[in-house]
Scaffold this motif. Structure first.
Motif, PDB file in Angstrom:
ATOM      1  N   LYS A  67      24.660   5.456  18.638  1.00 49.52           N
ATOM      2  CA  LYS A  67      24.505   6.613  17.763  1.00 49.52           C
ATOM      3  C   LYS A  67      23.807   7.733  18.513  1.00 49.52           C
ATOM      4  O   LYS A  67      23.013   7.493  19.414  1.00 49.52           O
ATOM      5  CB  LYS A  67      23.660   6.268  16.533  1.00 49.52           C
ATOM      6  N   THR A  71      24.576   9.831  13.885  1.00 47.64           N
ATOM      7  CA  THR A  71      26.024   9.924  14.029  1.00 47.64           C
ATOM      8  C   THR A  71      26.550   8.801  14.923  1.00 47.64           C
ATOM      9  O   THR A  71      26.202   8.737  16.106  1.00 47.64           O
ATOM     10  CB  THR A  71      26.419  11.284  14.644  1.00 47.64           C
ATOM     11  N   PRO A  72      27.393   7.918  14.373  1.00 40.92           N
ATOM     12  CA  PRO A  72      27.951   6.825  15.173  1.00 40.92           C
ATOM     13  C   PRO A  72      28.923   7.341  16.241  1.00 40.92           C
ATOM     14  O   PRO A  72      29.737   8.226  15.975  1.00 40.92           O
ATOM     15  CB  PRO A  72      28.701   5.968  14.159  1.00 40.92           C
TER      16      PRO A  72
END
Length: 112
Positions: A67, A71-72
């Protein structure tokens, strides 16, 4: 019988090199998404850029499970890209981050 076997083996040797490049030209959806997104971003800054060609054979496409903050990041792509400006191409290092559901999060090209 040995003659048929030999002809089959020779046909396989002759056909296989033809198949290899055709498979290499099949676009990877992740690479194409990065290329398209990168081209749009570059054209906003410089309308002289006509197209981007990715060096697919030299690209590294790595699956990730990381991440950036929350946010991956699912895929990281890095390699060389050639920016077409009129009659000349300029080689740049290219980085693309892809998140969930194949969404392109970042495309980055070095200046030179």
């Amino acid at each position: 019988m040995n003659g048929r076997l030999l002809l089959t083996a020779l046909a396989t040797i002759v056909v296989c090199p033809c198949i290899g490049p055709a498979l290499a030209q099949t676009p990877n959806p992740e690479l194409e998404a990065c290329r398209t997104t990168g081209l749009l971003a570059l054209r906003e800054r410089n309308s002289a850029i006509k197209d981007i060609t990715l060096d697919v054979d030299g690209m590294t496409v790595a699956k990730a499970n990381t991440k950036v903050e929350d946010t991956p990041i699912k895929t990281i792509i890095i390699g060389d890209a050639y920016l077409e400006k009129g009659k000349k191409d300029t080689r740049r290092t290219f980085l693309c981050l892809i998140g969930e559901k194949g969404k392109v999060l970042l495309t980055f090209f070095t200046d030179k």
